[in-house]
Design a protein around this motif. Structure first.
Motif, PDB file in Angstrom:
ATOM      1  N   LYS A  47      44.768  48.964  23.127  1.00  0.00           N
ATOM      2  CA  LYS A  47      43.759  47.957  22.832  1.00  0.00           C
ATOM      3  C   LYS A  47      44.012  46.726  23.684  1.00  0.00           C
ATOM      4  O   LYS A  47      45.087  46.135  23.629  1.00  0.00           O
ATOM      5  N   LEU A  48      43.009  46.349  24.475  1.00  0.00           N
ATOM      6  CA  LEU A  48      43.152  45.253  25.420  1.00  0.00           C
ATOM      7  C   LEU A  48      42.259  44.078  25.060  1.00  0.00           C
ATOM      8  O   LEU A  48      41.068  44.249  24.789  1.00  0.00           O
ATOM      9  N   GLY A  49      42.835  42.887  25.055  1.00  0.00           N
ATOM     10  CA  GLY A  49      42.072  41.656  24.962  1.00  0.00           C
ATOM     11  C   GLY A  49      42.192  40.910  26.275  1.00  0.00           C
ATOM     12  O   GLY A  49      42.857  41.377  27.212  1.00  0.00           O
ATOM     13  N   ASP A  56      52.800  42.568  23.591  1.00  0.00           N
ATOM     14  CA  ASP A  56      53.520  43.256  24.647  1.00  0.00           C
ATOM     15  C   ASP A  56      54.363  42.268  25.447  1.00  0.00           C
ATOM     16  O   ASP A  56      54.041  41.078  25.539  1.00  0.00           O
ATOM     17  N   ARG A  57      55.423  42.763  26.034  1.00  0.00           N
ATOM     18  CA  ARG A  57      56.324  41.933  26.833  1.00  0.00           C
ATOM     19  C   ARG A  57      55.568  41.169  27.918  1.00  0.00           C
ATOM     20  O   ARG A  57      55.896  40.026  28.231  1.00  0.00           O
ATOM     21  N   HIS A  58      54.555  41.806  28.499  1.00  0.00           N
ATOM     22  CA  HIS A  58      53.828  41.185  29.599  1.00  0.00           C
ATOM     23  C   HIS A  58      52.451  40.663  29.178  1.00  0.00           C
ATOM     24  O   HIS A  58      51.636  40.319  30.036  1.00  0.00           O
ATOM     25  N   GLY A  59      52.198  40.612  27.875  1.00  0.00           N
ATOM     26  CA  GLY A  59      50.930  40.069  27.407  1.00  0.00           C
ATOM     27  C   GLY A  59      50.905  38.552  27.498  1.00  0.00           C
ATOM     28  O   GLY A  59      51.930  37.895  27.666  1.00  0.00           O
ATOM     29  N   GLY A  60      49.700  37.994  27.393  1.00  0.00           N
ATOM     30  CA  GLY A  60      49.542  36.536  27.396  1.00  0.00           C
ATOM     31  C   GLY A  60      48.647  36.068  28.522  1.00  0.00           C
ATOM     32  O   GLY A  60      48.511  36.728  29.560  1.00  0.00           O
ATOM     33  N   PHE A  61      48.055  34.911  28.315  1.00  0.00           N
ATOM     34  CA  PHE A  61      47.188  34.326  29.344  1.00  0.00           C
ATOM     35  C   PHE A  61      48.013  33.737  30.489  1.00  0.00           C
ATOM     36  O   PHE A  61      47.548  33.660  31.624  1.00  0.00           O
ATOM     37  N   THR A  62      49.219  33.295  30.184  1.00  0.00           N
ATOM     38  CA  THR A  62      50.107  32.755  31.199  1.00  0.00           C
ATOM     39  C   THR A  62      51.457  33.461  31.117  1.00  0.00           C
ATOM     40  O   THR A  62      51.753  34.166  30.154  1.00  0.00           O
ATOM     41  N   ARG A  63      52.262  33.269  32.133  1.00  0.00           N
ATOM     42  CA  ARG A  63      53.620  33.802  32.148  1.00  0.00           C
ATOM     43  C   ARG A  63      54.531  32.807  32.860  1.00  0.00           C
ATOM     44  O   ARG A  63      54.050  31.817  33.439  1.00  0.00           O
ATOM     45  N   ARG A  64      55.821  33.077  32.819  1.00  0.00           N
ATOM     46  CA  ARG A  64      56.798  32.232  33.498  1.00  0.00           C
ATOM     47  C   ARG A  64      57.153  32.851  34.851  1.00  0.00           C
ATOM     48  O   ARG A  64      57.352  34.059  34.959  1.00  0.00           O
ATOM     49  N   SER A  65      57.231  32.028  35.874  1.00  0.00           N
ATOM     50  CA  SER A  65      57.573  32.528  37.201  1.00  0.00           C
ATOM     51  C   SER A  65      58.988  33.083  37.214  1.00  0.00           C
ATOM     52  O   SER A  65      59.852  32.683  36.432  1.00  0.00           O
ATOM     53  N   SER A  66      59.210  34.024  38.128  1.00  0.00           N
ATOM     54  CA  SER A  66      60.513  34.680  38.263  1.00  0.00           C
ATOM     55  C   SER A  66      60.892  34.682  39.737  1.00  0.00           C
ATOM     56  O   SER A  66      60.334  33.933  40.551  1.00  0.00           O
ATOM     57  N   GLY A  67      61.814  35.559  40.083  1.00  0.00           N
ATOM     58  CA  GLY A  67      62.214  35.676  41.478  1.00  0.00           C
ATOM     59  C   GLY A  67      61.102  36.165  42.380  1.00  0.00           C
ATOM     60  O   GLY A  67      61.201  36.059  43.608  1.00  0.00           O
ATOM     61  N   ARG A  68      60.026  36.715  41.805  1.00  0.00           N
ATOM     62  CA  ARG A  68      58.889  37.170  42.608  1.00  0.00           C
ATOM     63  C   ARG A  68      58.087  35.993  43.161  1.00  0.00           C
ATOM     64  O   ARG A  68      57.256  36.173  44.056  1.00  0.00           O
ATOM     65  N   GLU A  69      58.282  34.806  42.599  1.00  0.00           N
ATOM     66  CA  GLU A  69      57.535  33.616  43.030  1.00  0.00           C
ATOM     67  C   GLU A  69      58.512  32.521  43.465  1.00  0.00           C
ATOM     68  O   GLU A  69      58.680  31.515  42.770  1.00  0.00           O
ATOM     69  N   PRO A  70      59.186  32.692  44.609  1.00  0.00           N
ATOM     70  CA  PRO A  70      60.205  31.719  45.023  1.00  0.00           C
ATOM     71  C   PRO A  70      59.641  30.346  45.359  1.00  0.00           C
ATOM     72  O   PRO A  70      60.406  29.379  45.490  1.00  0.00           O
ATOM     73  N   TRP A  71      58.327  30.238  45.508  1.00  0.00           N
ATOM     74  CA  TRP A  71      57.707  28.945  45.812  1.00  0.00           C
ATOM     75  C   TRP A  71      57.614  28.039  44.581  1.00  0.00           C
ATOM     76  O   TRP A  71      57.289  26.869  44.708  1.00  0.00           O
ATOM     77  N   GLU A  77      55.353  27.720  34.289  1.00  0.00           N
ATOM     78  CA  GLU A  77      54.225  28.393  33.670  1.00  0.00           C
ATOM     79  C   GLU A  77      53.117  28.586  34.697  1.00  0.00           C
ATOM     80  O   GLU A  77      52.759  27.658  35.426  1.00  0.00           O
ATOM     81  N   MET A  78      52.566  29.805  34.740  1.00  0.00           N
ATOM     82  CA  MET A  78      51.530  30.132  35.717  1.00  0.00           C
ATOM     83  C   MET A  78      50.586  31.164  35.123  1.00  0.00           C
ATOM     84  O   MET A  78      50.849  31.743  34.066  1.00  0.00           O
ATOM     85  N   CYS A  79      49.464  31.375  35.801  1.00  0.00           N
ATOM     86  CA  CYS A  79      48.489  32.380  35.366  1.00  0.00           C
ATOM     87  C   CYS A  79      49.143  33.751  35.322  1.00  0.00           C
ATOM     88  O   CYS A  79      49.930  34.110  36.201  1.00  0.00           O
ATOM     89  N   ASN A  80      48.820  34.535  34.295  1.00  0.00           N
ATOM     90  CA  ASN A  80      49.394  35.865  34.154  1.00  0.00           C
ATOM     91  C   ASN A  80      48.475  36.912  34.765  1.00  0.00           C
ATOM     92  O   ASN A  80      47.533  37.389  34.137  1.00  0.00           O
ATOM     93  N   LEU A 178      50.645  49.688  40.390  1.00  0.00           N
ATOM     94  CA  LEU A 178      49.904  48.433  40.485  1.00  0.00           C
ATOM     95  C   LEU A 178      50.147  47.562  39.267  1.00  0.00           C
ATOM     96  O   LEU A 178      50.535  48.046  38.206  1.00  0.00           O
ATOM     97  N   VAL A 179      49.885  46.274  39.429  1.00  0.00           N
ATOM     98  CA  VAL A 179      49.772  45.374  38.281  1.00  0.00           C
ATOM     99  C   VAL A 179      48.382  44.759  38.312  1.00  0.00           C
ATOM    100  O   VAL A 179      47.768  44.597  39.371  1.00  0.00           O
ATOM    101  N   GLY A 180      47.881  44.438  37.134  1.00  0.00           N
ATOM    102  CA  GLY A 180      46.549  43.863  37.048  1.00  0.00           C
ATOM    103  C   GLY A 180      46.349  43.132  35.742  1.00  0.00           C
ATOM    104  O   GLY A 180      47.277  43.008  34.934  1.00  0.00           O
ATOM    105  N   TYR A 181      45.149  42.651  35.555  1.00  0.00           N
ATOM    106  CA  TYR A 181      44.824  41.875  34.354  1.00  0.00           C
ATOM    107  C   TYR A 181      43.488  42.339  33.792  1.00  0.00           C
ATOM    108  O   TYR A 181      42.704  43.022  34.475  1.00  0.00           O
TER     109      TYR A 181
END
Length: 207
Positions: A47-49, A56-71, A77-80, A178-181
């Motif tokens: 079920k997707l909103g 879910d671990r990766h659910g949410g409107f935003t997420r926290r940056s990790s090593g994938r976003e070195p900038w 906090e950033m768009c998920n 892939l990853v997506g939203y």
């Protein structure tokens, strides 16, 4: 490579890839049982909103940056755009064969969707829409680069083998899925048809 009237180099016509549609099917759907758990388990339906998968671990409107976003400073906090992880049966089988393993179960490496029938799924470009027969629509952000976290999850299944964490990062490059939203909420079920609406795109080169 051609140049325009100002002398700037432009892409040749051959670098344009026309829009297309490719159809496949959902094989299994998965979700985490706890937000802190990287691995996922099979569920009857997903079920997707707009926030992705609730809880879910990766659910949410935003997420926290990790090593994938070195900038960004880590934890910004950033768009998920990584709400959903999408894998291919065919590519998983290829990675398993490359690693000389009998199988790689999609849930070991945090999949939410396991699909079949779409060739070279990981190479599908960003902006592609995955339209499911039940009405849900996912938007592809891009490929999911393999990492040692996923590699360690595989290594746990084969304790007699050394170095699988690093081996996975090499073998799964370009085949990790892939990853997506969520663009349109809905419910996705195993056996459901999915159509990838791949937009016209250009192969960018800076030279």
């Amino acid at each position: 490579m051609a140049a325009d009237m100002t002398g700037n180099r432009v892409l040749d016509r051959g670098d344009r890839v026309a829009a297309q549609r490719v159809t496949g099917a959902v094989v299994r759907v998965y979700a985490t049982s706890a937000p802190e758990d990287f691995r996922t388990s099979r569920v009857p339906a997903l079920k997707l909103g707009f926030e992705g998968i609730a809880g879910d671990r990766h659910g949410g409107f935003t997420r926290r940056s990790s090593g994938r976003e070195p900038w960004y400073p880590r934890g910004t906090e950033m768009c998920n755009e990584r709400q959903i992880s999408i894998l291919s049966c065919e590519e998983l089988a290829e990675v398993a064969a490359e690693m000389d393993l009998p199988e790689i179960e999609a849930g070991w490496i945090g999949a939410n969707l396991l699909m079949e029938g779409i060739a070279r799924l990981t190479r599908i470009p960003p902006r592609t829409r995955l339209v499911f027969a039940g009405g849900a629509v996912l938007r592809v952000d891009g490929d999911n680069a393999p990492c040692r976290i996923a590699g360690r999850a595989i290594a746990e299944q084969f304790p007699e083998r050394d170095g699988l964490d690093l081996q996975f990062a090499l073998a799964a490059r370009g085949k990790r899925g892939l990853v997506g939203y969520v663009e349109r909420p809905g419910v996705i079920r195993p056996g459901e048809e999915v159509t990838a609406h791949i937009p016209e795109h250009w192969l960018y080169r800076s030279d």
